[in-house]
Design a protein around this motif. Structure first.
Motif, mmCIF file in Angstrom:
data_model
loop_
_atom_site.group_PDB
_atom_site.id
_atom_site.type_symbol
_atom_site.label_atom_id
_atom_site.label_comp_id
_atom_site.label_asym_id
_atom_site.label_seq_id
_atom_site.Cartn_x
_atom_site.Cartn_y
_atom_site.Cartn_z
ATOM 1 N N ARG A 100 -56.155 54.075 -55.815
ATOM 2 C CA ARG A 100 -55.160 54.814 -56.806
ATOM 3 C C ARG A 100 -54.785 54.076 -58.074
ATOM 4 N NH1 ARG A 100 -52.469 55.726 -51.970
ATOM 5 N NH2 ARG A 100 -50.827 54.327 -52.298
ATOM 6 N N GLY A 101 -55.033 52.818 -58.052
ATOM 7 C CA GLY A 101 -55.016 51.928 -59.361
ATOM 8 C C GLY A 101 -56.251 52.232 -60.063
ATOM 9 N N ASN A 102 -57.451 52.381 -59.498
ATOM 10 C CA ASN A 102 -58.470 52.930 -60.213
ATOM 11 C C ASN A 102 -58.453 54.171 -61.066
ATOM 12 O OD1 ASN A 102 -59.877 50.285 -59.494
ATOM 13 N ND2 ASN A 102 -60.991 51.300 -57.863
ATOM 14 N N LEU A 103 -57.785 55.229 -60.388
ATOM 15 C CA LEU A 103 -57.512 56.570 -60.584
ATOM 16 C C LEU A 103 -56.660 56.629 -61.702
ATOM 17 C CD1 LEU A 103 -57.281 58.598 -57.476
ATOM 18 C CD2 LEU A 103 -59.134 58.664 -58.981
ATOM 19 N N THR A 104 -55.499 55.530 -61.658
ATOM 20 C CA THR A 104 -54.621 55.684 -62.902
ATOM 21 C C THR A 104 -55.236 54.865 -64.058
ATOM 22 O OG1 THR A 104 -52.738 55.341 -61.146
ATOM 23 C CG2 THR A 104 -52.249 54.439 -63.446
ATOM 24 N N GLN A 105 -56.138 53.922 -63.981
ATOM 25 C CA GLN A 105 -56.723 53.414 -65.216
ATOM 26 C C GLN A 105 -57.555 54.336 -65.564
ATOM 27 O OE1 GLN A 105 -56.230 50.246 -66.714
ATOM 28 N NE2 GLN A 105 -57.364 51.406 -68.194
ATOM 29 N N ALA A 106 -58.545 55.206 -64.981
ATOM 30 C CA ALA A 106 -59.260 56.124 -65.390
ATOM 31 C C ALA A 106 -58.599 57.063 -66.101
ATOM 32 C CB ALA A 106 -60.246 56.703 -64.125
ATOM 33 N N ILE A 107 -57.363 57.602 -65.738
ATOM 34 C CA ILE A 107 -56.472 58.774 -66.441
ATOM 35 C C ILE A 107 -56.243 58.100 -67.840
ATOM 36 C CG2 ILE A 107 -54.389 59.727 -66.504
ATOM 37 C CD1 ILE A 107 -54.575 60.136 -63.460
ATOM 38 N N LYS A 108 -55.980 56.974 -67.899
ATOM 39 C CA LYS A 108 -55.632 56.157 -69.378
ATOM 40 C C LYS A 108 -56.987 56.197 -70.051
ATOM 41 C CE LYS A 108 -52.050 53.269 -67.622
ATOM 42 N NZ LYS A 108 -51.806 51.628 -67.378
ATOM 43 N N ASP A 109 -58.170 55.809 -69.600
ATOM 44 C CA ASP A 109 -59.257 55.958 -70.329
ATOM 45 C C ASP A 109 -59.833 57.222 -70.886
ATOM 46 O OD1 ASP A 109 -59.640 52.880 -70.234
ATOM 47 O OD2 ASP A 109 -60.843 53.057 -68.433
ATOM 48 N N PHE A 110 -59.631 58.261 -69.674
ATOM 49 C CA PHE A 110 -59.976 59.759 -70.098
ATOM 50 C C PHE A 110 -59.082 60.240 -71.656
ATOM 51 C CE2 PHE A 110 -61.590 60.399 -65.726
ATOM 52 C CZ PHE A 110 -62.826 60.705 -66.112
ATOM 53 N N LYS A 111 -57.714 59.564 -71.357
ATOM 54 C CA LYS A 111 -56.805 60.245 -72.478
ATOM 55 C C LYS A 111 -57.360 59.477 -73.819
ATOM 56 C CE LYS A 111 -52.914 62.057 -73.410
ATOM 57 N NZ LYS A 111 -52.867 63.457 -73.074
ATOM 58 N N ARG A 112 -57.937 58.453 -73.748
ATOM 59 C CA ARG A 112 -58.533 57.799 -75.129
ATOM 60 C C ARG A 112 -59.743 58.577 -75.421
ATOM 61 N NH1 ARG A 112 -59.729 51.723 -73.788
ATOM 62 N NH2 ARG A 112 -61.077 52.993 -72.591
ATOM 63 N N TRP A 113 -60.647 59.303 -74.352
ATOM 64 C CA TRP A 113 -61.662 59.995 -74.841
ATOM 65 C C TRP A 113 -61.196 61.479 -75.045
ATOM 66 C CZ3 TRP A 113 -64.089 57.340 -69.988
ATOM 67 C CH2 TRP A 113 -64.538 55.946 -70.702
ATOM 68 N N GLY A 114 -60.279 61.869 -75.031
ATOM 69 C CA GLY A 114 -59.836 63.222 -75.521
ATOM 70 C C GLY A 114 -60.002 63.971 -74.286
ATOM 71 N N ILE A 115 -59.624 63.534 -73.052
ATOM 72 C CA ILE A 115 -59.662 64.290 -71.886
ATOM 73 C C ILE A 115 -58.285 64.156 -71.165
ATOM 74 C CG2 ILE A 115 -60.880 64.669 -69.657
ATOM 75 C CD1 ILE A 115 -62.480 65.659 -71.933
ATOM 76 N N THR A 116 -57.612 65.255 -70.634
ATOM 77 C CA THR A 116 -56.531 65.020 -69.557
ATOM 78 C C THR A 116 -56.898 65.025 -68.240
ATOM 79 O OG1 THR A 116 -55.045 65.703 -71.413
ATOM 80 C CG2 THR A 116 -54.370 66.074 -69.111
ATOM 81 N N ALA A 117 -56.797 64.179 -67.489
ATOM 82 C CA ALA A 117 -57.103 63.829 -66.084
ATOM 83 C C ALA A 117 -56.180 63.824 -65.215
ATOM 84 C CB ALA A 117 -58.272 62.832 -66.023
#
Length: 126
Positions: A100-117
């Motif tokens: 779940r920590g990995n998913l949370t971090q990925a959501i932040k990274d996606f946001k920087r790349w213009g994606i809402t996950a």
């Protein structure tokens, strides 16, 4: 789904939207546990390779959480009766927290790349 060796995120978005419409589901909901919505097409195109790789990892983490949830429940019930089950329960619980920590971090990274996950698995708290 690729264009000039870059992933076309909008294709995925279109497939998901069509699936939602065919099932009479609101566009904010998803037939998948993970949703990826393009917010900034320019950024998404620029980071397409990273997005595709992270999207695969994101889905793998979600699948791990889904797959191990029944096992966690069984161990939780058995843990009070035997120390071995308690150790197994705690080990699995820690791994799931890491996912779940990995998913949370990925959501932040996606946001920087213009994606809402989003992920329905983040709502689960063991």
């Amino acid at each position: 789904m690729t264009n000039n060796n870059l992933a076309n995120i909008s294709t995925f978005e279109n497939i998901q939207n069509q699936a939602n419409k065919s099932m009479s589901i609101s566009s904010s909901l998803s037939v998948f546990n993970a949703t990826f919505r393009v917010e900034d097409k320019k950024k998404a195109k620029e980071f397409a390779r990273q997005i595709e790789r992270w999207k695969e990892n994101f889905i793998e983490e979600e699948q791990y959480l889904i797959r191990t949830k029944p096992e966690l429940e069984q161990l939780k019930k058995a843990a009070p009766s035997a120390r071995k089950y308690l150790v197994d329960y705690n080990n699995l619980r820690v791994k799931r927290i890491g996912s779940r920590g990995n998913l949370t971090q990925a959501i932040k990274d996606f946001k920087r790349w213009g994606i809402t996950a989003t992920s329905t698995e983040l709502q689960d708290d063991d």
